[in-house]
Motif scaffolding. Structure first.
Motif, PDB file in Angstrom:
ATOM      1  N   GLU A  23       0.831  -1.206   0.000  1.00  0.00           N
ATOM      2  CA  GLU A  23       0.000   0.000   0.000  1.00  0.00           C
ATOM      3  C   GLU A  23       0.866   1.257   0.000  1.00  0.00           C
ATOM      4  N   GLU A  24       1.971   1.227   0.741  1.00  0.00           N
ATOM      5  CA  GLU A  24       2.891   2.369   0.742  1.00  0.00           C
ATOM      6  C   GLU A  24       3.509   2.569  -0.639  1.00  0.00           C
ATOM      7  N   ARG A  62       3.795  10.086  -9.641  1.00  0.00           N
ATOM      8  CA  ARG A  62       3.198  10.378 -10.943  1.00  0.00           C
ATOM      9  C   ARG A  62       2.652  11.801 -11.012  1.00  0.00           C
ATOM     10  N   HIS A  63       2.222  12.328  -9.872  1.00  0.00           N
ATOM     11  CA  HIS A  63       1.602  13.649  -9.860  1.00  0.00           C
ATOM     12  C   HIS A  63       2.517  14.737  -9.292  1.00  0.00           C
ATOM     13  N   SER A  64       3.745  14.370  -8.927  1.00  0.00           N
ATOM     14  CA  SER A  64       4.662  15.384  -8.404  1.00  0.00           C
ATOM     15  C   SER A  64       5.196  16.232  -9.552  1.00  0.00           C
ATOM     16  N   GLU A 114       1.759   6.783  -6.824  1.00  0.00           N
ATOM     17  CA  GLU A 114       0.734   7.758  -7.209  1.00  0.00           C
ATOM     18  C   GLU A 114       1.233   9.186  -6.979  1.00  0.00           C
ATOM     19  N   ARG A 115       1.883   9.394  -5.857  1.00  0.00           N
ATOM     20  CA  ARG A 115       2.412  10.722  -5.556  1.00  0.00           C
ATOM     21  C   ARG A 115       3.504  11.110  -6.542  1.00  0.00           C
ATOM     22  N   GLU A 130       2.171   1.730  -3.557  1.00  0.00           N
ATOM     23  CA  GLU A 130       1.144   2.286  -4.436  1.00  0.00           C
ATOM     24  C   GLU A 130       0.936   3.770  -4.166  1.00  0.00           C
ATOM     25  N   TYR A 131       0.960   4.156  -2.891  1.00  0.00           N
ATOM     26  CA  TYR A 131       0.793   5.568  -2.533  1.00  0.00           C
ATOM     27  C   TYR A 131       1.961   6.403  -3.051  1.00  0.00           C
ATOM     28  N   ASP A 132       3.178   5.901  -2.838  1.00  0.00           N
ATOM     29  CA  ASP A 132       4.361   6.642  -3.299  1.00  0.00           C
ATOM     30  C   ASP A 132       4.384   6.756  -4.818  1.00  0.00           C
TER      31      ASP A 132
END
Length: 303
Positions: free
Chosen positions: A77-78, A87-89, A84-85, A80-82
């Motif tokens: 889960e970490e 990709r949008h940073s 996603e972040r 996937e979160y990283d």
């Protein structure tokens, strides 16, 4: 086998003591949860649940491996979160100081269309190269020789008064007999053009013509250079579009023939291409440039 998916089914079934409830919590059908747990048992080499009871009761082996399964799910889960972040940073992009605000906004909009959020850092040529080398930015628009550039910008000269000629030659900066070179007209090089492939040919020709050292000079800033030109007969080395924006008359430089060259460079060739392709047209407009292989824009005469 989907190890993370199997561990997720295992943990949910364990927490609820039921394959039916555990499958619902994992948002998968009950048969899928059963198959995933069975596959995990085969993979780990031991039974996780005691199937002799109606409830899903952990075996001693299952109790031993449950904490590790929880950690694996948390790490997934970490991740996937990283991702996603990431990709949008924002992509930190070093660009020339000469890029206008409106053009940078259009470049940023082109980036958004390609799923990129651009964070611009406007700095001189050497600082752009340093920022990329030190990884202070993800990519940079670097000044490169025109023959290897993705974008080129022809350079000429801007003046406060109409030149009255098609091309200005540096030999016209020579002072008369008895005059000191320090009193002669000057050609100002702005910081964006303080790069070897632009500056050095000018300095060599200056020395060959016997001009004074200060007659071809690098200004501290574009504003300083433009000020000197506006209050004197000095000249500014610049592209046609920039001369127009400064309210200067522009004409070609007879000798040497000079042009800015640019390329978009990132940490890897793959990343450079990923950024260059969707931004090419907007960046060319931002630089007032012609893409490599295209005809350079003709001089836009302001006289």
């Amino acid at each position: 086998m989907d190890l993370v998916g199997a561990c997720r089914a295992f943990v949910h079934v364990s927490d609820r003591g039921s394959f039916t409830l555990g499958a619902a919590a994992a948002r998968i059908p009950q048969p899928v949860a059963s198959r995933r747990v069975a596959a995990l048992e085969r993979h780990l080499g031991g039974r996780l649940f005691d199937r002799s009871t109606r409830r899903a009761v952990l075996t001693p082996f299952g109790r031993e491996v449950l904490p590790a399964a929880r950690r694996l799910i948390l790490l997934a889960e970490e991740l996937e979160y990283d991702a996603e972040r990431a990709r949008h940073s924002p992509v930190r992009l070093a660009v020339p100081e000469v890029c206008g605000t409106r053009d940078l906004a259009a470049l940023g909009a082109a980036g958004r269309d390609a799923g990129l959020r651009l964070d611009f850092r406007q700095v001189p040529p050497a600082a752009r190269a340093d920022a990329l080398r030190d990884r202070d930015v993800h990519a940079a628009v670097l000044a490169v020789p025109p023959d290897g550039a993705a974008w080129t910008v022809p350079l000429g000269v801007g003046a406060a008064a109409r030149p009255g000629v098609r091309a200005v030659y540096l030999e016209t900066l020579r002072v008369g007999r008895g005059q000191r070179p320090s009193t002669g007209r000057r050609l100002w090089i702005q910081p964006e053009d303080d790069v070897p492939h632009v500056r050095d040919p000018l300095l060599r020709l200056r020395d060959a013509l016997g001009l004074g050292p200060a007659q071809i000079a690098v200004a501290p800033s574009l504003a300083d250079a433009a000020t000197e030109v506006l209050v004197s007969s000095d000249l500014l080395l610049c592209p046609a579009g920039q001369a127009e924006s400064l309210g200067l008359y522009w004409c070609e430089l007879g000798e040497p023939v000079l042009a800015r060259g640019y390329d978009l460079v990132a940490e890897s060739t793959e990343e450079s291409e990923r950024l260059r392709d969707p931004l090419a047209d907007a960046l060319a407009h931002c630089l007032d440039a012609a893409p490599s292989g295209a005809a350079a824009p003709g001089p836009r005469r302001t006289d």
